[in-house]
Design a protein around this motif. Structure first.
Motif, short mmCIF file in Angstrom:
data_model
loop_
_atom_site.label_atom_id
_atom_site.label_comp_id
_atom_site.label_asym_id
_atom_site.label_seq_id
_atom_site.Cartn_x
_atom_site.Cartn_y
_atom_site.Cartn_z
N GLY A 1 0.50 -1.15 0.09
CA GLY A 1 0.35 -0.02 -0.54
C GLY A 1 0.12 1.75 0.40
N ALA A 2 2.37 0.87 0.26
CA ALA A 2 3.06 2.20 -0.26
C ALA A 2 3.13 2.52 -1.16
N GLU A 3 2.44 2.36 -2.30
CA GLU A 3 2.29 2.68 -3.69
C GLU A 3 0.92 4.21 -3.32
N ASN A 4 0.77 4.12 -2.48
CA ASN A 4 -0.50 5.08 -2.59
C ASN A 4 0.70 6.48 -2.13
N VAL A 5 1.64 5.89 -1.12
CA VAL A 5 2.24 7.95 -1.16
C VAL A 5 2.34 8.58 -2.58
N ALA A 6 2.63 7.84 -3.77
CA ALA A 6 3.72 7.98 -4.75
C ALA A 6 2.64 9.10 -5.40
N TYR A 7 1.18 7.86 -5.20
CA TYR A 7 0.42 8.49 -6.12
C TYR A 7 -0.73 9.94 -5.59
N LEU A 8 -0.56 9.70 -4.35
CA LEU A 8 -0.37 10.50 -3.24
C LEU A 8 -0.04 12.00 -3.71
N LEU A 9 1.25 12.17 -3.23
CA LEU A 9 1.61 13.72 -4.02
C LEU A 9 2.24 13.69 -4.61
N PHE A 10 1.76 12.65 -5.86
CA PHE A 10 1.72 13.10 -7.08
C PHE A 10 0.73 14.07 -8.05
N ASN A 11 -0.90 13.39 -7.59
CA ASN A 11 -1.78 13.80 -7.84
C ASN A 11 -1.92 15.27 -6.52
N PHE A 12 -1.57 15.16 -5.42
CA PHE A 12 -1.92 16.34 -4.70
C PHE A 12 -0.72 17.68 -5.93
N MET A 13 0.17 17.20 -6.28
CA MET A 13 0.84 18.31 -7.01
C MET A 13 0.55 18.74 -7.96
N LYS A 14 -0.39 17.29 -9.03
CA LYS A 14 -1.57 18.09 -9.73
C LYS A 14 -2.66 18.60 -9.80
N ASN A 15 -3.41 18.94 -8.60
CA ASN A 15 -4.20 18.87 -8.02
C ASN A 15 -4.36 20.09 -7.33
N PRO A 16 -4.37 21.52 -7.52
CA PRO A 16 -4.48 22.33 -6.70
C PRO A 16 -5.88 22.95 -5.79
N ARG A 17 -7.04 22.29 -6.35
CA ARG A 17 -7.99 22.40 -5.79
C ARG A 17 -8.76 21.63 -3.95
N ILE A 18 -7.53 21.13 -4.26
CA ILE A 18 -7.43 20.26 -2.67
C ILE A 18 -6.05 21.27 -1.46
N PRO A 19 -7.76 21.61 -0.63
CA PRO A 19 -6.89 22.90 -0.04
C PRO A 19 -4.97 22.25 0.75
N PHE A 20 -4.86 22.83 0.98
CA PHE A 20 -3.81 22.46 1.21
C PHE A 20 -3.21 21.52 2.72
N LYS A 21 -4.25 22.62 3.95
CA LYS A 21 -3.90 21.29 5.16
C LYS A 21 -4.60 19.62 4.76
N LYS A 22 -5.21 19.48 4.05
CA LYS A 22 -5.73 18.00 3.68
C LYS A 22 -4.43 17.47 2.87
N LYS A 23 -4.23 17.98 2.31
CA LYS A 23 -2.49 17.36 1.74
C LYS A 23 -1.75 17.32 2.59
N TRP A 24 -1.47 17.59 2.90
CA TRP A 24 -0.48 18.30 4.59
C TRP A 24 -0.78 16.95 5.45
N GLN A 25 -2.15 16.29 5.80
CA GLN A 25 -2.50 15.58 6.49
C GLN A 25 -2.65 13.98 6.30
N GLN A 26 -2.86 13.87 4.71
CA GLN A 26 -3.03 12.87 4.18
C GLN A 26 -1.75 12.16 4.41
N ALA A 27 -0.56 13.21 3.69
CA ALA A 27 0.83 12.89 3.20
C ALA A 27 1.09 12.78 4.57
N PHE A 28 1.01 13.00 5.23
CA PHE A 28 1.66 12.88 7.07
C PHE A 28 1.53 11.38 7.22
N ILE A 29 0.06 11.18 7.12
CA ILE A 29 -0.91 10.12 7.09
C ILE A 29 -0.64 8.76 7.18
#
Lengths: 520, 285
Positions: free
Chosen positions: A362-390
């Motif tokens: 499931g660590a493959e989700n890390v790359a998916y998350l970070l890459f999509n966070f980078m590409k999606n400016p509509r997701i609030p930064f706080k949510k990105k940070w929280q999910q990435a950290f978790i």
């Protein structure tokens, strides 16, 4: 192209090789990140033990202390969820539904299977037939694989004939093999099955996608009688339920009394982890058996077909598709599944390792998350940070913490050099670390107590001695943490780092008639 | 029922963090050897005593710390202020063992208490000619075994010439410690990393030597070997001795066989003494 993929072309990116140019390079770096952090931590500590053993010893003490409070903190959450689980299991959920409009809700239940025997599927569907929720609102989809050959089709046909007429509908789907861009496995199979169910059941009966809940089960998922009433209640009372997945607690009770000791410990370790996560909804992702609205599935083009960990990825797919406006609702109601049992002890150990490596993948989700966070400016930064950290912290701690506690943390004593070995700190390090680890054993006692209260009554074929062994089996946790968490975790991360991607591996579902026990 | 509220979770977290902040630094200070004394932190040291036998009573400055057993052969005493401490290890039937150790802050002074029995058994070694009449104070060996003894004493003798001369090669080596017989004196030398000198070479933890005389005086040492946890050596004038390998006071040396001209060999782990043409096996350690 599906509208979801037009909106976000990276929604179903499976790995770096799906991309080109700079995107591919960036995604590749993100795939390397979990392994880099884990190995960096372990090698860094080893280097610190050699070059600055005093600081390494301080770190070990701090870490042991941290582990104690983490154990207590998590045990408190586990205790709360235990009480909630027991409460939910004793509640009359049909009665709770009386004041709600639930008669138009349809449950589509998908059982994907590969080579699981008839008996396993029969028990799962029988439990569904014994549900207290109206069967006229439950449709069953038996999702088979073409690549598994005629025996799988015969099993499906036999079950279809047996249960036809019991539910609103019962269909068998055959996922074609060799579809380009798909990874053979559960994700591609249930996606195909969900698409079939949409047209052959939901559209055919004219049910709204907003009122259809799709349950993605495993072949061995056995429900308790009020499961669908409970699930329906949560769906109907949740704010904006179309932006949520619903997560039960997996209890591995189907064969727990007959399972080998390692299987029991690992299965219930997984259960306890899920129970703890249920008390921390912001950390919860979908896992194994879960439910999601047909609306969300249709809008996000179902489960991803090209990855191993589709169960957790569907949450991230939907999180990305809805720009962060998506969550997992913990329903704290159990489903019962199989603990890992193979034909002999060694085969079980092998299967346990592979199962945990698949989960760790499931660590493959890390790359998916970070890459999509980078590409999606509509997701609030706080949510990105929280999910990435978790996610990053989760896979990092899974792979490193057991090794720090039981191996790397002790390295200063062995490679710290003569001067360190003559210090008071060197003599006191094992004493103090052992204090902390002994206190942390409290967590094992908690595990033992909850385990004994969650497993079904002892079948008569087993003596009381087995109960005693089951109460004390938790002493194996330090061993299982290293062998079945840290090492498969690192194994999975090495594969991601090196691009030696993992394929889907089906956990064997072997169940012996004589050891089968009724669920609690 | 709802999941634990965020507020309650926050309370759990804060309580955990507070408990961590109090207990873990305290554990770090404790582990580093600090102790609270008159509202100030004092850096202390420790002593680690390992003992060669069970049933030995270990005391520090007269205070009994414990008794060794089959499973517990060592004692670690920490939180000692910088000072000199008298460590005694005693067991009935053994020579009393005392060592004066200096304890320095943040350092553990370790010591090995090599207990030597007060009574050793000597068994004369005979060739097996007729088993009748053999007493318990004798040991019968075959002709070939006897020949081996003769060969051992003839071949590897380090007996110096009448005028003692220095030798550049050690007569024995064990774990970096080398024994030299030079000019009739017995010298113990550390041959490895000078930063990793064993505490047996250190008068104080921060004051170590790389060599010391185990025997320096009127007697002429002619042979030396490691034996058990100590060193056995023979002098031309006084016979065979067993000593501990430690520079710190008070070194323990006891006579094993006090006949001038006697010599010894370690054969198959056994101490064999030769006096003239007679061989003795020493037992009772």
């Amino acid at each position: 192209m599906h509208p979801a993929l037009q909106k976000n072309p990276y929604l179903h990116t499976g790995r770096a090789t799906d991309l080109t140019g700079t995107d591919r390079l960036i995604y590749r770096l993100f795939e390397i990140l979990p392994g880099f952090l884990s190995f960096g931590t372990l090698f860094g500590l080893a280097a610190l033990s050699f070059f600055a053993p005093v600081w390494a010893a301080y770190f070990t003490i701090l870490f042991s202390g941290y582990w104690v409070y983490k154990t207590i903190f998590l045990s408190v959450h586990l205790g709360h969820n235990f009480r909630r689980l027991r409460y939910n299991m004793s509640a009359d959920w049909l009665q709770k539904l009386e004041n709600l409009k639930y008669q138009d809700i349809l449950h589509v239940v998908i059982f994907p299977f590969a080579h699981e025997p008839y008996q396993v599927l029969h028990e799962s569907i029988s439990a569904l037939a014994n549900s207290r929720f109206p069967k006229s609102q439950i449709a069953v989809v038996l999702a088979s694989e073409e690549r598994m050959g005629t025996s799988a089709q015969e099993t499906a046909k036999k079950l279809e004939n047996e249960f036809k007429g019991v539910f609103k509908d019962f269909i068998v789907t055959v996922h074609p093999s060799g579809v380009p861009g798909e990874l053979p496995g559960k994700g591609s199979n249930i996606s195909y099955a969900a698409g079939e169910a949409r047209t052959r059941i939901v559209d055919a009966y004219g049910v709204s996608y907003d009122r259809t809940l799709v349950s993605a089960f495993d072949a061995d998922t056995v429900i308790y009688p009020d499961y669908f009433a409970c699930l329906t209640w949560y769906f109907l009372t949740e704010d904006n339920p179309l932006r949520a997945s619903f997560q039960p607690v997996p209890l591995y009770n189907n064969n727990i009394w007959g399972a080998p000791i390692l299987s029991r410990v690992l299965a219930y370790s997984s259960t306890f982890w899920q129970m703890i996560q249920q008390e921390m909804p912001e950390r919860l992702t979908t896992f194994s058996s879960h439910a999601v609205s047909m609306r969300a599935l249709v809008e996000a083009d179902y489960w991803q077909r090209n990855i191993v960990s589709e169960d957790s990825r569907i949450f991230f797919n939907l999180f990305m598709h809805y720009d962060g406006e998506y969550r997992v609702v913990p329903i704290s109601y159990p489903v019962s599944m199989d603990a890992n049992v193979s034909k002999n002890w060694l085969a079980t150990v092998h299967a346990l390792y592979k199962q945990h490596r698949r989960w760790s993948y499931g660590a493959e989700n890390v790359a998916y998350l970070l890459f999509n966070f980078m590409k999606n400016p509509r997701i609030p930064f706080k949510k990105k940070w929280q999910q990435a950290f978790i996610q990053i912290e989760g896979f990092w701690s899974l792979a490193t913490h057991p090794l720090i506690l039981f191996v790397v943390g002790w390295l200063p004593l062995f490679i710290g050099g003569y001067a360190f070995n003559a210090s008071v700190l060197s003599y006191n390090l094992p004493i103090v670390a052992t204090w902390f680890l002994t206190i942390a054993m409290f967590g094992l006692v908690v595990s033992s107590v909850f385990f004994m209260r969650l497993v079904p009554d002892r079948p008569q074929v087993y003596s009381w001695g087995r109960s005693v062994i089951m109460a004390f089996q938790w002493i194996l946790v330090p061993l299982t943490m290293v062998i079945f968490s840290a090492i498969p975790g690192l194994d999975a991360q090495i594969r991601l780092m090196t691009g030696n991607y993992l394929g889907f591996w089906v956990t064997p579902k072997t169940r012996h008639q004589e050891i089968k026990s009724k669920t609690a | 029922m709802q999941p634990v509220s965020m507020r309650r979770r926050l309370v759990y977290l804060v309580l955990s963090v507070i408990a961590f902040m109090i207990t873990v630094p305290a554990a770090v200070f404790y582990a580093s050897g600090y102790r609270l004394e008159d509202f100030s932190l004092v850096e202390t040291g420790g002593v680690y005593v390992s003992v060669s036998t069970s049933d030995a009573v270990v005391s520090i400055n007269g205070k009994e710390e414990g008794t060794t057993s089959l499973f517990v052969r060592s004692f670690y005493v920490d939180r000692l202020n910088e000072d000199s401490y008298s460590v005694q290890v005693s067991r009935e039937g053994y020579y009393p063992w005392t060592k004066k150790l200096h304890v320095e802050p943040s350092i553990v002074t370790d010591v090995f208490a090599f207990l030597i029995p007060q009574t050793l058994s000597l068994r004369e070694i005979y060739i097996d000619t007729d088993e009748e009449g053999v007493a318990s104070t004798t040991r019968v060996v075959s002709q070939s075994e006897y020949n081996s003894l003769l060969k051992a004493f003839a071949a590897t003798s380090t007996l110096p010439s009448a005028k003692p001369s220095a030798t550049s090669t050690p007569v024995a080596t064990r774990a970096g410690v080398e024994l030299y017989v030079e000019k009739g004196n017995l010298i113990v030398r550390w041959s490895r990393d000078t930063k990793a000198v064993p505490s047996s070479f250190c008068v104080e933890p921060s004051s170590c030597v790389y060599e010391f005389f185990l025997e320096k005086g009127k007697d002429t040492v002619k042979n030396a070997q490691f034996f058990l946890g100590g060193i056995v050596y023979a002098t031309k004038e006084s016979g065979v001795f067993l000593a501990e390998n430690d520079v710190r006071p008070v070194p323990l040396t006891v006579p094993v066989y006090s006949r001038p001209g006697s010599d010894f060999r370690i054969i198959n782990g056994e101490l064999i003494i030769k006096d003239g043409s007679t061989f003795y096996e020493v037992s009772g350690f």
